[in-house]
Design a protein around this motif. Structure first.
Motif, PDB file in Angstrom:
ATOM      1  N   ARG A 179      36.871  14.546  40.737  1.00 20.90           N
ATOM      2  CA  ARG A 179      35.726  14.717  41.632  1.00 20.90           C
ATOM      3  C   ARG A 179      35.819  16.043  42.381  1.00 20.90           C
ATOM      4  N   LEU A 180      37.024  16.401  42.807  1.00 20.78           N
ATOM      5  CA  LEU A 180      37.214  17.676  43.492  1.00 20.78           C
ATOM      6  C   LEU A 180      36.807  18.841  42.601  1.00 20.78           C
ATOM      7  N   MET A 181      37.238  18.814  41.342  1.00 22.06           N
ATOM      8  CA  MET A 181      36.910  19.896  40.414  1.00 22.06           C
ATOM      9  C   MET A 181      35.409  19.992  40.176  1.00 22.06           C
ATOM     10  N   ALA A 182      34.751  18.836  40.099  1.00 21.65           N
ATOM     11  CA  ALA A 182      33.299  18.827  39.894  1.00 21.65           C
ATOM     12  C   ALA A 182      32.563  19.352  41.123  1.00 21.65           C
ATOM     13  N   GLN A 183      33.071  19.046  42.318  1.00 16.14           N
ATOM     14  CA  GLN A 183      32.399  19.432  43.556  1.00 16.14           C
ATOM     15  C   GLN A 183      32.736  20.860  43.989  1.00 16.14           C
ATOM     16  N   GLN A 184      33.859  21.377  43.525  1.00 18.55           N
ATOM     17  CA  GLN A 184      34.299  22.704  43.951  1.00 18.55           C
ATOM     18  C   GLN A 184      34.586  23.589  42.736  1.00 18.55           C
ATOM     19  N   PRO A 185      33.549  24.050  42.047  1.00 18.71           N
ATOM     20  CA  PRO A 185      33.774  24.896  40.870  1.00 18.71           C
ATOM     21  C   PRO A 185      34.480  26.209  41.189  1.00 18.71           C
ATOM     22  N   GLU A 186      34.513  26.580  42.470  1.00 14.35           N
ATOM     23  CA  GLU A 186      35.185  27.824  42.850  1.00 14.35           C
ATOM     24  C   GLU A 186      36.684  27.625  43.082  1.00 14.35           C
ATOM     25  N   PHE A 187      37.187  26.402  42.896  1.00  9.37           N
ATOM     26  CA  PHE A 187      38.586  26.088  43.201  1.00  9.37           C
ATOM     27  C   PHE A 187      39.544  27.064  42.526  1.00  9.37           C
ATOM     28  N   TRP A 188      39.464  27.187  41.202  1.00  8.53           N
ATOM     29  CA  TRP A 188      40.387  28.076  40.503  1.00  8.53           C
ATOM     30  C   TRP A 188      39.977  29.539  40.568  1.00  8.53           C
ATOM     31  N   PRO A 189      38.706  29.892  40.474  1.00  6.84           N
ATOM     32  CA  PRO A 189      38.367  31.311  40.631  1.00  6.84           C
ATOM     33  C   PRO A 189      38.871  31.905  41.944  1.00  6.84           C
ATOM     34  N   THR A 190      38.775  31.141  43.031  1.00  4.09           N
ATOM     35  CA  THR A 190      39.265  31.627  44.319  1.00  4.09           C
ATOM     36  C   THR A 190      40.770  31.868  44.271  1.00  4.09           C
ATOM     37  N   ARG A 191      41.497  30.942  43.698  1.00  6.71           N
ATOM     38  CA  ARG A 191      42.946  31.080  43.634  1.00  6.71           C
ATOM     39  C   ARG A 191      43.373  32.182  42.673  1.00  6.71           C
ATOM     40  N   CYS A 192      42.620  32.357  41.608  1.00 10.17           N
ATOM     41  CA  CYS A 192      42.931  33.455  40.690  1.00 10.17           C
ATOM     42  C   CYS A 192      42.740  34.812  41.359  1.00 10.17           C
ATOM     43  N   THR A 193      41.748  34.909  42.224  1.00  6.58           N
ATOM     44  CA  THR A 193      41.543  36.150  42.967  1.00  6.58           C
ATOM     45  C   THR A 193      42.755  36.456  43.837  1.00  6.58           C
ATOM     46  N   GLN A 194      43.330  35.425  44.446  1.00  5.08           N
ATOM     47  CA  GLN A 194      44.517  35.609  45.275  1.00  5.08           C
ATOM     48  C   GLN A 194      45.720  36.069  44.436  1.00  5.08           C
TER      49      GLN A 194
END
Length: 247
Positions: free
Chosen positions: A96-111
């Motif tokens: 559910r988290l992954m579905a609700q927050q599609p920016e989860f991994w893109p944000t972390r990859c930027t870091q």
């Protein structure tokens, strides 16, 4: 930094073993690599000597409120971020988290961008129900589908004919099998993108390597599968040099 998704057409096609072998092959070319295990099966860690009883990982850390980025360092410049051990209800919570927050991994990859050349994602198969760690394909530099030359994969591939990966990777190919040769020929004509599919041959060394908790490139560096994985790494590096996805 390049983001690469490796995703099986269906379960059991050997995606995790392939991605672990690719991570090693890229690292041997001088690249800084992080492999992120997006599957609740949490098997990538086993290819790099970690213990089956270890429950830590990014999903476990997220639920527990601890640091998500405590990766297993295989060697300098090569790290594995496990999924972690979760109960079924907790896996659904991460879904559910992954579905609700599609920016989860893109944000972390930027870091992570200043510290890495490649982030490799091992995702559940496209025919599965889990959405754990599924990143948006938009913005991903390379999308590789993994199939074995079997009627089951052929059926899934037919239903996913509109899918446009950068590469179809055919795993566990046995050239002595007439059925497999026929399916590969059919896929080359009907489904492959502009470039021809790449092949990783059936090789007992892959299973033996997992039994020794090693990627095949370390366990049997002169095996057919290890050579195929090095060729795959060179293809990835060539695409990286060429530029963006579908360039």
């Amino acid at each position: 930094m390049n983001r690469l998704i490796l995703q099986g057409l269906c379960g059991g096609v050997g995606t995790t073993a392939v991605l672990c072998g690719l991570a090693l092959a890229l690292h041997e070319q001088g690249e800084r690599v992080l492999l992120i295990d997006g599957s609740p099966h949490d098997l990538a860690r086993l290819h790099f000597g970690d213990e089956l009883a270890n429950t830590t990982g990014w999903a476990r850390a997220h639920l527990d409120g601890t640091a998500w980025n405590e990766a297993l360092e295989v060697r300098p410049g090569l790290q594995v971020l496990p999924y972690g051990r979760l109960a079924e209800a907790e896996i659904r919570q991460i879904d559910r988290l992954m579905a609700q927050q599609p920016e989860f991994w893109p944000t972390r990859c930027t870091q992570l961008r200043p510290y890495l050349d490649w982030v490799l994602f091992d995702l559940p198969s496209i025919s599965g129900d889990s959405h754990a760690a599924r990143t948006e394909h938009d913005g991903v530099d390379l999308l590789i589908d993994v199939a074995t030359p079997t009627p089951a994969c052929h059926a899934v591939l037919h239903r996913a004919a509109d899918r446009q990966p950068d590469l179809m990777l055919i795993n566990r190919f046995n050239p002595a099998s007439q059925l497999q040769r026929d399916l590969v020929l059919l896929w080359r004509v009907a489904y492959s993108p502009a470039q021809a599919p790449q092949i990783i041959h059936e090789d007992e060394a892959v299973a033996e390597a997992l039994a020794h908790k090693l990627p095949v490139g370390l366990y049997a560096p002169h095996s057919q599968a290890a050579g195929d994985l090095r060729n795959l790494a060179l293809w990835c590096l060539a695409r990286k040099k060429a530029g963006t996805r579908h360039a």
